[in-house]
Design a protein around this motif. Structure first.
Motif, short mmCIF file in Angstrom:
data_model
loop_
_atom_site.label_atom_id
_atom_site.label_comp_id
_atom_site.label_asym_id
_atom_site.label_seq_id
_atom_site.Cartn_x
_atom_site.Cartn_y
_atom_site.Cartn_z
N ILE A 1 50.90 45.23 29.32
CA ILE A 1 50.38 46.58 29.60
C ILE A 1 49.65 47.11 28.37
CG2 ILE A 1 51.07 48.98 30.03
CD1 ILE A 1 53.31 47.81 31.86
N TYR B 1 46.36 45.33 28.04
CA TYR B 1 45.39 45.82 29.02
C TYR B 1 44.75 47.13 28.56
CZ TYR B 1 43.50 48.04 33.15
OH TYR B 1 42.67 48.70 34.03
N PHE B 2 45.58 48.07 28.11
CA PHE B 2 45.04 49.35 27.66
C PHE B 2 44.18 49.20 26.41
CE2 PHE B 2 48.51 51.28 30.26
CZ PHE B 2 47.69 51.96 31.13
N THR B 3 44.54 48.26 25.55
CA THR B 3 43.73 48.01 24.36
C THR B 3 42.38 47.42 24.75
OG1 THR B 3 45.74 47.62 23.09
CG2 THR B 3 43.68 46.87 22.12
N ASN C 1 40.90 47.75 27.60
CA ASN C 1 40.17 48.83 28.28
C ASN C 1 39.59 49.81 27.27
OD1 ASN C 1 39.76 48.70 30.98
ND2 ASN C 1 41.40 50.09 31.54
N ALA C 2 40.34 50.14 26.24
CA ALA C 2 39.87 51.10 25.24
C ALA C 2 38.63 50.59 24.51
CB ALA C 2 40.98 51.39 24.24
N SER D 1 38.88 43.46 32.00
CA SER D 1 40.08 43.56 31.17
C SER D 1 41.35 43.24 31.97
CB SER D 1 40.19 44.93 30.51
OG SER D 1 40.13 45.96 31.46
N THR E 1 43.76 40.16 31.04
CA THR E 1 45.17 40.42 30.76
C THR E 1 46.07 39.52 31.60
OG1 THR E 1 44.67 42.72 30.23
CG2 THR E 1 46.96 42.19 30.72
#
Length: 137
Positions: free
Chosen positions: A77, A80-82, A84-85, A91, A95
């Motif tokens: 998780i 994924y957020f990294t 996406n950022a 992404s 992931t």
């Protein structure tokens, strides 16, 4: 070319961070489990020793699997957020692939060494006097 190289380095750092996060989450979860068990046993050393003596290989493997699964999920998780950022395309797909590759590598490493390490550790817990004899020689 510079942008591609920058993205490649960033991707490499994210992969390394995911692997490191999995290990950190595993350690934290194991410490939490021991803390919770200590609270359940009211911090009684004898009860905790008895509990450790009752741990079987099957229970240890189940616990390790659950801890690893939770740690992998949490680190995935975060990855994924990294991704996406930093506006990586695909992404979510990346992931998922990263998670599956890390799981495959872990399964291979577990089958090579992990099972034996679990058995050795449980044996040491159940036979502490033999460890002392070996250390005194």
């Amino acid at each position: 070319m510079v942008i591609v190289l920058r993205m490649f380095v960033l991707l490499f750092l994210i992969i390394g961070g995911k692997i490191l996060l999995t290990k950190v989450f595993s350690l934290v979860i194991m410490l939490l489990l021991f803390t919770i068990k200590g609270q359940q046993l009211r911090k009684n050393q004898k009860s905790f020793d008895d509990y450790l003596m009752s741990v079987t290989e099957k229970l240890a493997r189940k616990c390790i699997f659950v801890v690893y699964a939770i740690s992998t999920l949490l680190s995935s998780i975060a990855a994924y957020f990294t991704l996406n950022a930093f506006n990586f395309e695909y992404s979510l797909l990346f992931t998922i692939v990263l998670t599956l590759v890390c799981m495959l590598i872990t399964i291979i490493k577990y089958n090579k060494k992990g099972k034996d390490e679990i058995l050795k550790t449980i044996y040491k817990i159940h036979h502490p006097e033999e460890k002392d004899v070996k250390n005194n020689k």
